[in-house]
Design a protein around this motif. Structure first.
Motif, PDB file in Angstrom:
ATOM      1  N   ALA A  60      -1.967 -56.723   3.130  1.00  0.00           N
ATOM      2  CA  ALA A  60      -3.069 -56.161   2.369  1.00  0.00           C
ATOM      3  C   ALA A  60      -2.638 -54.472   2.269  1.00  0.00           C
ATOM      4  O   ALA A  60      -3.203 -53.876   1.458  1.00  0.00           O
ATOM      5  CB  ALA A  60      -4.306 -56.125   3.165  1.00  0.00           C
ATOM      6  N   THR A  61      -1.747 -53.938   3.214  1.00  0.00           N
ATOM      7  CA  THR A  61      -1.778 -52.490   2.986  1.00  0.00           C
ATOM      8  C   THR A  61      -0.416 -52.274   2.086  1.00  0.00           C
ATOM      9  O   THR A  61      -0.120 -51.137   1.564  1.00  0.00           O
ATOM     10  CB  THR A  61      -1.301 -51.776   4.494  1.00  0.00           C
ATOM     11  OG1 THR A  61      -0.203 -52.466   5.004  1.00  0.00           O
ATOM     12  CG2 THR A  61      -2.598 -51.743   5.251  1.00  0.00           C
ATOM     13  N   HIS A  68      -8.004 -54.541  -4.157  1.00  0.00           N
ATOM     14  CA  HIS A  68      -9.398 -54.521  -4.115  1.00  0.00           C
ATOM     15  C   HIS A  68      -9.775 -54.846  -2.489  1.00  0.00           C
ATOM     16  O   HIS A  68     -11.001 -54.968  -2.389  1.00  0.00           O
ATOM     17  CB  HIS A  68     -10.045 -55.522  -4.879  1.00  0.00           C
ATOM     18  CG  HIS A  68      -9.522 -55.514  -6.327  1.00  0.00           C
ATOM     19  ND1 HIS A  68     -10.267 -54.689  -6.893  1.00  0.00           N
ATOM     20  CD2 HIS A  68      -8.840 -56.693  -7.086  1.00  0.00           C
ATOM     21  CE1 HIS A  68      -9.978 -54.960  -8.433  1.00  0.00           C
ATOM     22  NE2 HIS A  68      -8.782 -55.915  -8.447  1.00  0.00           N
ATOM     23  N   LEU A  69      -9.074 -55.158  -1.622  1.00  0.00           N
ATOM     24  CA  LEU A  69      -9.023 -55.550  -0.196  1.00  0.00           C
ATOM     25  C   LEU A  69      -9.279 -54.274   0.802  1.00  0.00           C
ATOM     26  O   LEU A  69      -8.090 -53.713   1.164  1.00  0.00           O
ATOM     27  CB  LEU A  69      -8.271 -56.475   0.068  1.00  0.00           C
ATOM     28  CG  LEU A  69      -8.268 -57.138   1.322  1.00  0.00           C
ATOM     29  CD1 LEU A  69      -9.504 -58.083   1.191  1.00  0.00           C
ATOM     30  CD2 LEU A  69      -6.913 -57.872   1.704  1.00  0.00           C
ATOM     31  N   PRO A  70     -10.599 -53.863   1.220  1.00  0.00           N
ATOM     32  CA  PRO A  70     -10.433 -52.693   2.280  1.00  0.00           C
ATOM     33  C   PRO A  70      -9.659 -53.341   3.582  1.00  0.00           C
ATOM     34  O   PRO A  70     -10.105 -54.329   4.002  1.00  0.00           O
ATOM     35  CB  PRO A  70     -12.064 -52.704   2.325  1.00  0.00           C
ATOM     36  CG  PRO A  70     -12.443 -53.296   1.330  1.00  0.00           C
ATOM     37  CD  PRO A  70     -11.663 -54.414   0.824  1.00  0.00           C
ATOM     38  N   ALA A  71      -8.422 -52.549   3.922  1.00  0.00           N
ATOM     39  CA  ALA A  71      -7.785 -53.017   5.020  1.00  0.00           C
ATOM     40  C   ALA A  71      -8.539 -53.163   6.310  1.00  0.00           C
ATOM     41  O   ALA A  71      -8.312 -54.057   7.326  1.00  0.00           O
ATOM     42  CB  ALA A  71      -6.701 -52.190   5.232  1.00  0.00           C
ATOM     43  N   ALA A  72      -9.577 -52.400   6.317  1.00  0.00           N
ATOM     44  CA  ALA A  72     -10.503 -52.413   7.730  1.00  0.00           C
ATOM     45  C   ALA A  72     -11.292 -53.743   7.699  1.00  0.00           C
ATOM     46  O   ALA A  72     -11.543 -54.092   8.846  1.00  0.00           O
ATOM     47  CB  ALA A  72     -11.536 -51.425   7.683  1.00  0.00           C
ATOM     48  N   LEU A  73     -11.350 -54.629   6.481  1.00  0.00           N
ATOM     49  CA  LEU A  73     -12.022 -55.802   6.981  1.00  0.00           C
ATOM     50  C   LEU A  73     -11.138 -57.085   7.377  1.00  0.00           C
ATOM     51  O   LEU A  73     -11.636 -58.048   7.639  1.00  0.00           O
ATOM     52  CB  LEU A  73     -12.622 -56.174   5.163  1.00  0.00           C
ATOM     53  CG  LEU A  73     -13.548 -55.294   4.766  1.00  0.00           C
ATOM     54  CD1 LEU A  73     -14.248 -55.930   3.698  1.00  0.00           C
ATOM     55  CD2 LEU A  73     -14.825 -55.322   5.808  1.00  0.00           C
ATOM     56  N   ALA A 152     -18.943 -57.807   7.948  1.00  0.00           N
ATOM     57  CA  ALA A 152     -17.741 -57.587   7.639  1.00  0.00           C
ATOM     58  C   ALA A 152     -16.965 -58.749   7.053  1.00  0.00           C
ATOM     59  O   ALA A 152     -16.234 -58.705   6.159  1.00  0.00           O
ATOM     60  CB  ALA A 152     -16.941 -56.782   8.739  1.00  0.00           C
ATOM     61  N   GLN A 155     -18.478 -59.796   3.618  1.00  0.00           N
ATOM     62  CA  GLN A 155     -17.737 -58.525   2.872  1.00  0.00           C
ATOM     63  C   GLN A 155     -16.386 -58.937   2.522  1.00  0.00           C
ATOM     64  O   GLN A 155     -15.816 -58.847   1.234  1.00  0.00           O
ATOM     65  CB  GLN A 155     -17.873 -57.429   3.702  1.00  0.00           C
ATOM     66  CG  GLN A 155     -17.616 -56.014   2.579  1.00  0.00           C
ATOM     67  CD  GLN A 155     -18.069 -56.024   1.162  1.00  0.00           C
ATOM     68  OE1 GLN A 155     -19.471 -56.388   1.348  1.00  0.00           O
ATOM     69  NE2 GLN A 155     -17.632 -55.993  -0.050  1.00  0.00           N
ATOM     70  N   LEU A 156     -15.512 -59.419   3.454  1.00  0.00           N
ATOM     71  CA  LEU A 156     -14.328 -59.949   3.196  1.00  0.00           C
ATOM     72  C   LEU A 156     -14.080 -60.985   2.209  1.00  0.00           C
ATOM     73  O   LEU A 156     -13.366 -60.922   1.465  1.00  0.00           O
ATOM     74  CB  LEU A 156     -13.487 -60.106   4.519  1.00  0.00           C
ATOM     75  CG  LEU A 156     -12.105 -60.883   4.350  1.00  0.00           C
ATOM     76  CD1 LEU A 156     -11.095 -59.636   4.124  1.00  0.00           C
ATOM     77  CD2 LEU A 156     -11.427 -61.199   5.508  1.00  0.00           C
ATOM     78  N   SER A 159     -14.564 -59.733  -1.272  1.00  0.00           N
ATOM     79  CA  SER A 159     -13.561 -58.893  -1.482  1.00  0.00           C
ATOM     80  C   SER A 159     -12.307 -59.811  -1.973  1.00  0.00           C
ATOM     81  O   SER A 159     -11.636 -59.556  -2.881  1.00  0.00           O
ATOM     82  CB  SER A 159     -13.091 -58.060  -0.616  1.00  0.00           C
ATOM     83  OG  SER A 159     -14.078 -56.866  -0.346  1.00  0.00           O
TER      84      SER A 159
END
Ligand code: HEM
Length: 196
Positions: A60-61, A68-73, A152, A155-156, A159
């Motif tokens: 993801a990073t 589009h993927l927030p790494a925190a999720l 979260a 939300q994942l 995403s």
């Protein structure tokens, strides 16, 4: 000519294995019969997250396709399932590896996309299971499924659907479906193992 989304192709390609997993873990009515059945579920979830959380975080990073993927999720749920197993009296649980440990430097896109689908989608099942737990399962042994049912996690999944609806090369689609099937296959094997 429109291309079917990767999510739809992954869903079709793993439907049969998913339904084997559902039935083996929760029975045909989606219920968890007793604490022993719950322990089997937690062991399989622990195996899934041990296998997949760290590589997914790495991908993801690193990959533009994960844009589009927030790494925190990205889930980091091994420790929660480990604690659940200990609370259930299991003394044979391997310690949680630190997030990102023992992962090859690069996780290719086929694998990253497949892990995203399997992990984000598995939270849908986790939510169903959490609602169906018998009262005999102690509250302090529900940390993993509770985290999987969190906002979260919802939300994942949203995403993930954005990531999985991008136009993707045919070869990459085939690779992702093969990898997702492989992961489901490992989980089915693991389920049979913990049931015996
Ligand atoms: C480690 C175990 C599991 C994995 C890896 C997994 C994986 C997935 C995935 C990837 C999806 C998304 C499917 C889609 O594209 O819509 C999904 C959805 C779902 N899962 Fe699971 N799942 C697991 C266990 C379970 C169990 C035990 C149940 C049953 C209680 C279950 C019930 C569901 C349901 C109801 C959905 C939504 C299906 C739909 O929208 O049609 N899952 N799961």
């Amino acid at each position: 000519m429109g291309q079917e989304s990767l999510r739809a192709t992954l869903r079709a390609g793993t439907r049969e294995q998913h339904s084997r997993l559902d039935t083996a873990l929760a029975g045909p009515d989606g219920q968890v019969a007793d604490t022993a059945a719950y322990v089997r579920i937690v062991r399989v979830m622990h195996a899934l997250h041990s296998y997949a959380d760290a590589p997914l975080a790495r991908w993801a990073t690193a990959s533009p396709l994960a844009g589009h993927l927030p790494a925190a999720l990205v889930p980091d749920r091994v420790a929660a399932y480990t604690a659940d197993l200990r609370a259930l009296g299991a003394d044979d649980v391997p310690a949680a590896p630190p997030h990102g440990a023992q992962v090859p430097d690069s996780v290719d896109d086929a694998r990253g996309l497949a892990l995203l689908y399997v992990l984000a989608g598995s939270a849908v099942g986790a939510r169903v299971l959490l609602r169906a737990l018998p009262d005999t399962v102690p509250l302090e042994a529900r940390a993993g499924l509770t985290d999987a049912a969190s906002p979260a996690s919802t939300q994942l999944w949203r995403s993930a659907q954005a990531v999985l609806s991008q136009p993707i090369d045919r070869d990459l689609v085939d690779g992702a479906v093969a990898e997702a099937s492989r992961v489901f296959g490992l989980l089915v094997d693991r389920t049979e193992l913990v049931a015996s």
